[in-house]
Design an enzyme around this catalytic site. Structure first.
Site: not given
Ligand code: SER
Length: 317
Positions: A9, A36, A50, A140
């Site tokens: 990344g 990537i 990747d 996430y």
């Molecule tokens: N900055 C990130 C987000 O807003 C939080 O870790 O997804």
């Protein structure tokens, strides 16, 4: 053995600034930047990677005699909600690939970025303790919480030296974020410098923990340079710096740019922000490896505006 770093990344918001900082610390040829996407302006050693491709990670580790890995590739909170299964797949499988490749190739240290998104609605909103029970409500946050446990597992089971930080929202002038909930703060500075009104996608009273890029990068390098036995937390460390609402940011910017105005039109990201802490407790990081932020809202705002003015002036020259 010389330190040789692989960073995934490397073209991302944090990854690209971290890559430069690591190049400065370890030498330009000792940092293998991977992503990537290609970035035509990149200076240094770059490999396409990747990180869902385990064999290619292994290949790059062997070819470059890698000793440390910084795994910065991930899909952030707001983008993640649009593609939950893919986000889980990418965020988790890439990290498991990194951990497993690190174990098989005797990598000395691994860095894993976690986030305030690991907390959910049950956690205290203010000064949230590091070891509070995690009930994230975004994919996430779920992926980062799971990753923290995998980091701890590889440390306990294989003695792999994995270290991790829970970043607050990161604000920097160098790069643009993509797909996060805290991105509004970076956007607001750009609009202010372009002398445009900014429509914020959160309401004016959404307090969130934030950190200036310089502090975030310094925290990463300090954590990774600390002696191994100083690192007592093998899930992830809270690091705090500042916490503010969009209204407080508008006020801080208008101290320097008096005509700046923000209007508030919350969208789906409001719900994400509401599930996160307003501020977090970073006592463990301060005690274990002497973490201390340098910037507050006022000094960050001054620096952001100064740098963004230079950027826009250069672009328009
Ligand atoms: N900055 C990130 C987000 O807003 C939080 O870790 O997804």
């Amino acid at each position: 053995m010389a330190t040789k770093i692989l960073i995934t990344g490397a073209n991302g918001q944090l990854g690209s600034v971290l890559t430069k900082a690591l190049q400065n610390t370890y030498g330009i040829n000792n940092v293998i930047a991977t992503d990537i996407k290609y970035n035509a302006a990149f200076v240094g050693v770059f490999e396409f990677l990747d990180a869902t491709d385990f064999n290619n990670i292994q290949h790059i580790i062997k070819e470059h005699h890698i000793t440390e890995i910084y795994h910065m590739a991930a899909i952030l909170s707001a983008s993640g909600e649009k593609q939950p299964l893919r986000t889980w797949d990418i965020n988790n499988n890439t990290f498991l690939n990194v951990l497993e490749a690190a174990r098989l190739n005797s990598i000395h240290k691994v860095f894993y970025p976690s986030s305030i998104a690991v907390y959910g609605n049950n956690a205290p909103k203010n000064n949230t303790p590091q070891d509070f029970f995690l009930t994230p409500t975004t994919v996430y946050g779920m992926s980062k919480a799971a990753g923290e446990h995998w980091a701890n597992y590889y440390f306990l089971k294989y003695n792999l030296d994995v270290r991790s930080l829970r970043y607050p929202g990161v604000i920097g002038h160098q790069t643009s974020p993509g797909g996060g909930t805290t991105d509004y703060a970076v956007d607001a500075y750009h609009y202010a410098v372009k002398q445009e009104e900014y429509t914020c996608f959160l309401n004016e009273s959404s307090g969130l923990p934030m950190i200036y890029m310089d502090d975030a990068i310094r925290a990463t390098i300090e954590l990774m340079s600390a002696p191994k036995d100083a690192i007592k937390t093998r899930t992830s460390y809270n690091i705090a710096s500042m916490s503010f609402t969009p209204k407080a940011l508008e006020k801080a910017i208008s101290q320097i740019m008096p005509n700046f105005k923000m209007v508030y039109t919350p969208d789906f990201r409001q719900q994400i922000a509401d599930s996160w802490p307003n501020s977090i407790d970073d006592t463990e990081a301060r005690n274990d490896w002497a973490w201390k932020p340098k910037y507050d809202l006022k000094s960050m705002t001054k620096d952001m505006i100064k740098h963004l003015k230079e950027t826009y002036n250069t672009e328009n020259a």
